[in-house]
Scaffold this motif. Structure first.
Motif, PDB file in Angstrom:
ATOM      1  N   ARG A 173     -56.365 -53.391   6.049  1.00 50.38           N
ATOM      2  CA  ARG A 173     -56.472 -53.943   4.707  1.00 50.38           C
ATOM      3  C   ARG A 173     -57.828 -53.661   4.061  1.00 50.38           C
ATOM      4  NH1 ARG A 173     -52.327 -57.404   3.653  1.00 50.38           N
ATOM      5  NH2 ARG A 173     -53.458 -58.314   1.910  1.00 50.38           N
ATOM      6  N   THR A 174     -58.822 -53.292   4.872  1.00 47.73           N
ATOM      7  CA  THR A 174     -60.169 -53.081   4.347  1.00 47.73           C
ATOM      8  C   THR A 174     -60.685 -51.708   4.751  1.00 47.73           C
ATOM      9  OG1 THR A 174     -60.662 -55.452   4.467  1.00 47.73           O
ATOM     10  CG2 THR A 174     -62.533 -53.953   4.279  1.00 47.73           C
ATOM     11  N   LEU A 175     -61.188 -50.980   3.783  1.00 42.86           N
ATOM     12  CA  LEU A 175     -61.807 -49.667   3.979  1.00 42.86           C
ATOM     13  C   LEU A 175     -63.300 -49.819   3.749  1.00 42.86           C
ATOM     14  CD1 LEU A 175     -61.001 -46.574   4.367  1.00 42.86           C
ATOM     15  CD2 LEU A 175     -61.255 -46.407   1.882  1.00 42.86           C
ATOM     16  N   LEU A 176     -64.105 -49.163   4.588  1.00 43.39           N
ATOM     17  CA  LEU A 176     -65.559 -49.267   4.459  1.00 43.39           C
ATOM     18  C   LEU A 176     -66.181 -47.883   4.488  1.00 43.39           C
ATOM     19  CD1 LEU A 176     -67.956 -51.805   6.108  1.00 43.39           C
ATOM     20  CD2 LEU A 176     -68.419 -49.354   6.372  1.00 43.39           C
ATOM     21  N   ALA A 177     -67.061 -47.608   3.514  1.00 46.38           N
ATOM     22  CA  ALA A 177     -67.825 -46.360   3.461  1.00 46.38           C
ATOM     23  C   ALA A 177     -69.302 -46.686   3.580  1.00 46.38           C
ATOM     24  CB  ALA A 177     -67.555 -45.604   2.160  1.00 46.38           C
ATOM     25  N   SER A 178     -70.017 -45.878   4.342  1.00 44.00           N
ATOM     26  CA  SER A 178     -71.446 -46.090   4.542  1.00 44.00           C
ATOM     27  C   SER A 178     -72.246 -45.023   3.811  1.00 44.00           C
ATOM     28  CB  SER A 178     -71.793 -46.073   6.031  1.00 44.00           C
ATOM     29  OG  SER A 178     -71.374 -44.854   6.631  1.00 44.00           O
ATOM     30  N   MET A 179     -73.265 -45.467   3.070  1.00 43.06           N
ATOM     31  CA  MET A 179     -74.218 -44.553   2.459  1.00 43.06           C
ATOM     32  C   MET A 179     -75.164 -44.041   3.539  1.00 43.06           C
ATOM     33  SD  MET A 179     -73.552 -44.523  -0.912  1.00 43.06           S
ATOM     34  CE  MET A 179     -75.053 -44.189  -1.869  1.00 43.06           C
ATOM     35  N   GLU A 180     -75.540 -42.777   3.443  1.00 39.92           N
ATOM     36  CA  GLU A 180     -76.471 -42.231   4.427  1.00 39.92           C
ATOM     37  C   GLU A 180     -77.901 -42.665   4.147  1.00 39.92           C
ATOM     38  OE1 GLU A 180     -77.714 -37.985   6.521  1.00 39.92           O
ATOM     39  OE2 GLU A 180     -76.431 -37.989   4.749  1.00 39.92           O
ATOM     40  N   GLY A 181     -78.277 -42.702   2.872  1.00 37.73           N
ATOM     41  CA  GLY A 181     -79.651 -43.049   2.506  1.00 37.73           C
ATOM     42  C   GLY A 181     -79.696 -44.154   1.478  1.00 37.73           C
ATOM     43  N   ALA A 182     -80.905 -44.612   1.202  1.00 34.41           N
ATOM     44  CA  ALA A 182     -81.112 -45.741   0.298  1.00 34.41           C
ATOM     45  C   ALA A 182     -80.988 -45.319  -1.164  1.00 34.41           C
ATOM     46  CB  ALA A 182     -82.491 -46.349   0.534  1.00 34.41           C
ATOM     47  N   VAL A 191     -79.781 -49.253   3.458  1.00 34.96           N
ATOM     48  CA  VAL A 191     -78.652 -48.554   2.849  1.00 34.96           C
ATOM     49  C   VAL A 191     -77.516 -49.535   2.578  1.00 34.96           C
ATOM     50  CG1 VAL A 191     -79.297 -46.422   4.005  1.00 34.96           C
ATOM     51  CG2 VAL A 191     -77.593 -47.913   5.046  1.00 34.96           C
ATOM     52  N   ARG A 192     -76.579 -49.099   1.765  1.00 33.98           N
ATOM     53  CA  ARG A 192     -75.473 -49.965   1.364  1.00 33.98           C
ATOM     54  C   ARG A 192     -74.158 -49.481   1.970  1.00 33.98           C
ATOM     55  NH1 ARG A 192     -76.895 -53.162  -3.982  1.00 33.98           N
ATOM     56  NH2 ARG A 192     -79.100 -52.603  -4.203  1.00 33.98           N
ATOM     57  N   PHE A 193     -73.367 -50.446   2.416  1.00 32.80           N
ATOM     58  CA  PHE A 193     -72.015 -50.197   2.902  1.00 32.80           C
ATOM     59  C   PHE A 193     -71.055 -50.800   1.878  1.00 32.80           C
ATOM     60  CE2 PHE A 193     -72.906 -50.171   7.794  1.00 32.80           C
ATOM     61  CZ  PHE A 193     -73.812 -49.142   7.621  1.00 32.80           C
ATOM     62  N   GLN A 194     -70.152 -49.980   1.348  1.00 35.00           N
ATOM     63  CA  GLN A 194     -69.213 -50.435   0.328  1.00 35.00           C
ATOM     64  C   GLN A 194     -67.827 -50.616   0.941  1.00 35.00           C
ATOM     65  OE1 GLN A 194     -69.706 -51.178  -3.044  1.00 35.00           O
ATOM     66  NE2 GLN A 194     -67.616 -51.955  -2.833  1.00 35.00           N
ATOM     67  N   THR A 195     -67.166 -51.712   0.582  1.00 34.39           N
ATOM     68  CA  THR A 195     -65.793 -51.909   1.043  1.00 34.39           C
ATOM     69  C   THR A 195     -64.825 -51.954  -0.122  1.00 34.39           C
ATOM     70  OG1 THR A 195     -65.716 -54.341   1.008  1.00 34.39           O
ATOM     71  CG2 THR A 195     -66.671 -53.305   2.965  1.00 34.39           C
TER      72      THR A 195
END
Length: 349
Positions: A173-182, A191-195
């Motif tokens: 139900r949840t997808l998460l993408a991670s930014m490599e840098g700030a 860095v930010r992780f977006q869901t």
């Protein structure tokens, strides 16, 4: 849901993927008592079988993301707009499809996840973006991305420092993408992780919680893998010319972390007001046994290379619930780098 219970429900095909590298050659492994990287991580074997090879005229390499398909086969995405299907035992390619944008342009494909309907979710660092593809590589749509995470001048992100990692959390139900840098304005290393979260039985994801994560000095986040209970495996990596790569595996916990989607500036020094993801070092891979590996350029451990992709392939019930984790390096189609696959066993307390 307990980790043991959830992973026991994975498909039979996924169980087959736990034998990855078992028949790939050349494969190299030490005796079991010699393979510890730390008290939580051991390396079982590695394989260079794919290095500098081609399949149906397409270069096999530049791998930046891994996933397990619905039938148990492995998927590996190249940042040169190709998606490979690999045999889970031998690692040999069984198929390849080209990827492109809606207009047919190439994309810098980095993160990969397989949705419950079998469609492929792929990030591109260029915009950044998350697109949905069918099995033939046709674009089915894309997910919304917060303006701040877009590359400047549209947003505050730096080119080639955006959506490097992607994972579908247990339950689908949840997808998460991670930014490599700030982002510009945030503290270096934070860095930010977006869901995105879907509601009901629908397929569409909507923007949801965002988290802050502090990477080690000089390292970026290159991959994430979702675990039950709001936990993640996080892969951090860096490179120093003349020295080589640093690769560290962390466990992170989203529970009690602050939603940073409405926070303009992350300093990482806000104490209890803004709580970043808690992280625990599982292993610095420089401490793994070499298993006889050689490197084509200086490395602090010849086993290391430009490791960039990671996927959990299963769990060993008889070994304290340890996870089977597969890593892959991105050779950048460079003569002094290697496409190398690594089979790890990981214990997350």
């Amino acid at each position: 849901m307990p980790l043991r219970t959830l992973l026991a429900t994975l498909t039979a095909g996924l169980a087959a993927a736990t034998t990855t590298l078992a028949a790939a050659g050349p494969v190299h492994a030490d005796s079991p008592q010699d393979n510890a990287c730390s008290s939580s991580v051991s390396i079982q074997r590695y394989s260079d079988a794919l290095d500098k090879t081609t399949y149906e005229g397409t270069f096999v390499g530049n791998f930046s993301g891994l996933a397990v398909d619905r039938d148990g086969s492995l998927l590996a995405v190249s940042d040169r707009s190709s998606l490979f299907s690999l045999d889970p035992r031998t690692l040999q390619p069984r198929g390849v499809v080209p990827l492109a944008t809606e207009t047919g342009a190439a994309l810098d494909s980095e993160g990969l996840a397989v949705d419950r309907d079998g469609s492929r979710l792929v990030t591109s660092e260029t915009e950044p973006s998350v697109r949905r593809y069918d099995r033939e590589g046709r674009v089915l749509g894309s997910l919304p991305v917060p303006d701040a995470l877009k590359v400047a001048p549209a947003g505050r992100a730096t080119a080639n420092q955006t959506f490097e990692g992607l994972t579908l959390l247990p339950g689908g139900r949840t997808l998460l993408a991670s930014m490599e840098g700030a982002l510009s304005g945030d503290s270096p290393g934070v860095v930010r992780f977006q869901t995105w979260r879907r509601h009901g039985g629908g397929k569409d994801f909507r923007l949801s919680t965002q988290y802050g994560y502090r990477a080690d000095t000089g390292l970026g986040v290159v991959e994430v893998a979702g675990l039950p209970g709001g936990r993640l495996l996080v892969l951090e990596r860096g490179f120093t010319a003349g020295v080589g790569n640093t690769v560290r595996l962390y466990a992170a916990d989203t529970r009690r972390a602050t939603d940073t989607s409405g926070v303009d500036v992350l300093t990482g020094q806000d104490g209890d007001r803004i709580r970043l993801l808690r992280k625990t070092l599982l292993a610095d891979l420089v401490n793994c046994p070499t298993l006889g590996a050689t490197a084509k350029q200086p490395q602090p451990n010849p086993l290391l290379d430009n490791i960039e992709g990671m996927v959990v392939t299963g769990q060993r019930q008889r070994h304290g619930g340890r996870l089977n984790v597969l890593l892959v390096s991105d050779d950048n189609q460079n003569a002094v780098q290697t496409t190398r696959c690594y089979a790890l066993r990981v214990r997350v307390a």
